[in-house]
Design an enzyme around this catalytic site. Structure first.
Site, PDB file in Angstrom:
ATOM      1  N   CYS A  44       0.838  -1.195   0.000  1.00  0.00           N
ATOM      2  CA  CYS A  44       0.000   0.000   0.000  1.00  0.00           C
ATOM      3  C   CYS A  44       0.882   1.257   0.000  1.00  0.00           C
ATOM      4  CB  CYS A  44      -0.988  -0.036   1.162  1.00  0.00           C
ATOM      5  SG  CYS A  44      -2.395   1.086   0.935  1.00  0.00           S
ATOM      6  N   HIS A  56      -3.485  -5.340   0.349  1.00  0.00           N
ATOM      7  CA  HIS A  56      -2.937  -5.723   1.654  1.00  0.00           C
ATOM      8  C   HIS A  56      -2.875  -7.248   1.794  1.00  0.00           C
ATOM      9  CE1 HIS A  56      -2.538  -1.935   3.942  1.00  0.00           C
ATOM     10  NE2 HIS A  56      -3.422  -1.492   3.060  1.00  0.00           N
ATOM     11  N   GLU A 100      -1.192  -9.011   3.755  1.00  0.00           N
ATOM     12  CA  GLU A 100      -1.063  -9.454   5.149  1.00  0.00           C
ATOM     13  C   GLU A 100      -2.417  -9.718   5.801  1.00  0.00           C
ATOM     14  OE1 GLU A 100      -1.820  -5.097   5.676  1.00  0.00           O
ATOM     15  OE2 GLU A 100      -0.808  -6.376   4.191  1.00  0.00           O
TER      16      GLU A 100
END
Length: 213
Positions: A89, A182, A184
């Site tokens: 990001c 994202h 994660e």
């Protein structure tokens, strides 16, 4: 051999990134110095100051000049050393600016809604890391209002949203990768598993560590 990865910032504010590295057998290290770290993970966050890429404020919300300067310096330090760099990001945007690129400052339709990520498809370039990990087309989570515009030196665009927004960048020769989504916090069933990206990154960092030890 445990590979240490620098994540600029505080661990209590970035637990998902730490968990993503731990799950793949790496050791996340937090702070402002890359000594002893084989790779750099630049996390998400607020907007970069547009003055850093030579533009007036056209809808940015800059707020942490110290963080901007630190992360840009770390990106340049790791890239100059040939150490792998992964940007997520804001991290993609830091990589792009560090290599002389610019940003689109205020994009409609990509930020969170009611505190939740949007989900939209992306198309990955043939031969790109994104395509190797997740296929040519797949859904991602979206929580940003800025993205790369002109890519920096040595970077190529490797994924696009349906509206043409840049969603991924890769180094043509340098070991650097940036993703606007994202990974994660990506997991089935709505999204593909983001874990393979961190496994790939740890392998690249481990290989670099072996070459220099």
């Amino acid at each position: 051999m445990t590979v240490s990865i620098l994540i600029p910032g505080r661990e209590d504010r970035l637990p998902r990134y730490a968990a993503a590295i731990h799950r793949q057998g790496g050791r996340p290290r937090f702070g402002a110095t890359g000594a002893g770290c084989a790779g750099l993970l630049l996390p998400g966050g607020g907007d970069l100051d547009p003055a850093l890429y030579g533009q007036p404020d056209l809808g940015s919300r800059p707020g942490d000049g110290e963080r901007d300067r630190l992360e840009l310096a770390l990106a340049q330090e790791f890239l100059a050393a040939g150490k792998p760099v992964l940007g997520i990001c804001r991290g993609l945007q830091v990589i792009n600016v560090a290599l002389g690129g610019t940003l689109a400052q205020d994009l409609p339709g990509h930020s969170q809604q009611a505190g939740a990520d949007r989900i939209h498809p992306v198309t990955a370039a043939e031969g790109s890391l994104a395509a190797a990990l997740w296929g040519r087309q797949f859904p991602v989570n979206s929580a940003h209002h800025q993205a790369a515009a002109a890519p920096g030196a040595g970077l190529r665009i490797t994924a696009l949203a349906p509206d043409g927004t840049v969603e991924a960048l890769e180094g043509e020769t340098l070991p650097v990768w940036g993703f606007q989504w994202h990974p994660e916090r990506m997991a089935p069933p709505l999204l593909p598993d983001g874990g393979p990206l961190f496994a790939f990154f740890l392998r690249k960092c481990g290989k670099k560590l072996e070459e220099t030890s």
